[in-house]
Design an enzyme around this catalytic site. Sequence first.
Site: not given
Lengths: 329, 385
Positions: A109-110
């Site tokens: 989720k970066n």
Amino acid sequence: MESDEGERLPMSRRPEWSDVTPLPQDDGPDPVVPIDYKQDFTETMDYFRALYRAQERSPRALSLTQEAIRFNPGNYTVWHFRRQILESLDADLHEELDFVERIAKSNSKNYQIWHHRRWVAGKLGSDAAIKELEFTKKILSLDAKNYHAWSHRQWVLQALGGWEDELDFCQKLLEEDIFNNSAWNQRYFVVTRSPFLGGLKGMRDSEVSYTVEAIMANPENESPWRYLRGLYKDDIQSWVNDPKVSSVCLKVLRIKSNSVFALSMLLDLLCHGFRPSEEFREAIGALRTSDSEPLDSDLGKAICHVLQLVDSIRANYWMWRKSKLPVAV
Amino acid sequence: MIKNKRLGTEKSRDKGLGFGESRDERWLWMSGVVDDVEDPIPKIKRLPVADHHLSSPPKKPPSPHSPLSACLMGELAADKHVKYIISIEKKKDSFESVVMEHLRMSGAYWGLTTLDLLGKLEAVDKEEVISWLMQCQHESGGFAGNIGHDPHILYTLSAVQVLALFDKLDVLDIDKVSNYISGLQNEDGSFAGDIWGEVDTRFSYIAVCCLSILHRSDKIDVDKAVNYIVSCKNLDGGFGCTPGGESHAGQIFCCVGALAITGALHHVDKDLLGWWLCERQVKSGGLNGRPEKLPDVCYSWWVLSSLIMIDRVHWISKEKLVKYILDCQDLENGGISDRPDDAVDVFHTYFGVAGLSLLEYPGLKAIDPAYALPDDVVKRIFFGK
């Protein structure tokens, strides 16, 4: 060349780095949001800053960015420099996809990872389509609502292709979790945008049937109710007149008399001119509320009244709906 | 074919504590690090504090004139939160600090705005902050997240917001900054985040907001910017990051905020979106960002501000939301977390306090829902002192 595991030798003791003077972070005076660095991380970043300032685009700089990214994949400056190095070295971008995949496994989720991935895949072009669809599938198997993965997947379909099996993919994810709003969104994306399916109008009948089935299985699932409405985008009249729509409300109310979504859709239908038959009046009349007040003979008002009680956290919304009702139906 | 199976709901999701694990939902768009997502900070449960002498003195009762006071279980530990924010700089060995190097500019915006809402901005040496901040500006006009990092639209807005808080926008070369922003607009009206071209409606909001603060909205094609945002509208009335992207409360804030600033709110289906937004309130009183996701204090900001901008905030239970945010406070050491009993951080402290400000909690400055700056700061920008 670059290993993922193993004991880390401090850079100050590696001969290949002896010509570089590390450059510490300048946080300015009296940091507002101050930084304290762990030793290894600090050292890696000190070397990184030195190389970045010198714009050294070399294989060792590439491997240094890998180390820095592993410490902190959120550092966008490191990724920027990595792209510059990859360009300068004309590096193998398929290898780069493998590197991103390894990093993404634990950081799915970066933002930076996905942005970098898109840059690499965009350079590779349509050859990368299948690999990218597989990659997002893998990430979605870990978290089926990962916003970045869905976003990347939509970009892949539109930029690189691979639409052919996408409806099946949505189908499969919805079978796994019918409450997955992301998969419902993707389904709408495919139905409305795939070059192979004939658009919303062509797909409506089969999609309505699928959605009605989903609603009947889980009437409290918000997503298919909204999807059903979306299938009639820009065609409210068909929505009001399609017996499949009104009947699913009725069927749900017979099983679960206080279903917020069924009542809400029925209310919307009434507001758009739907003429309820006696069956609908009976179903609403059968709703017994705890306050034992007799229900209003106006169907719209009766529905709002029930909703105010069963969905009390949003009572103001239902009161507002009541105030906006057209003349008695 | 369709199974009666429910995955990813509150019970099944909350596992995994380590850094980098997708533990749950979070949306720290300003950071540019994380989405929907984990914070840059590993989440742990709060540790009980043994030193009870640290606990707060008796609190003054809520004002009897406050309409909310009757239903409040707790009270905002304002002094503790001020201390917490100021103390961040003294924390040693904090993992939070390590991973925040590159987004310090946004950290400054979060911390300083919170202090201002609490009426304590003067606790900070503004000259020192501004001196550091100006060293983050590049020749292009854009600001980086810290000294030595690359410029990005995210940090450019944070820098402009911090200067606005301090009433020091005059230190800027306004044309230089606004040229940087306008240079990021694409032919279709969308905006890139930086030279690498990532497109997202977050950047549309940032561009529109930043140029409005600088009185330079004429530098971009506003009609095209609005059309791009409208192209991201979904069947539920919400907005996604690009056309077809799933509706998400964070993206909705960005799109509604940009439309509010450009005077284009008529493009929003207010009733449809209003209902979707108020469906985000769950039984605990907290708000989630998408259907079937966990509530999180940060959505107190994204959802609430959107509801206010479209005049539909009375559709949710404000009392329950106030209680939820107050329940997420660390009453011992200050700070606010995503959910009750999780570890606090500066992001959620900002979102919690800003949310309470939107809910007209007594003792807080009012905050503007579109500009995400205190009302008096926004008035000063547009109407002078």
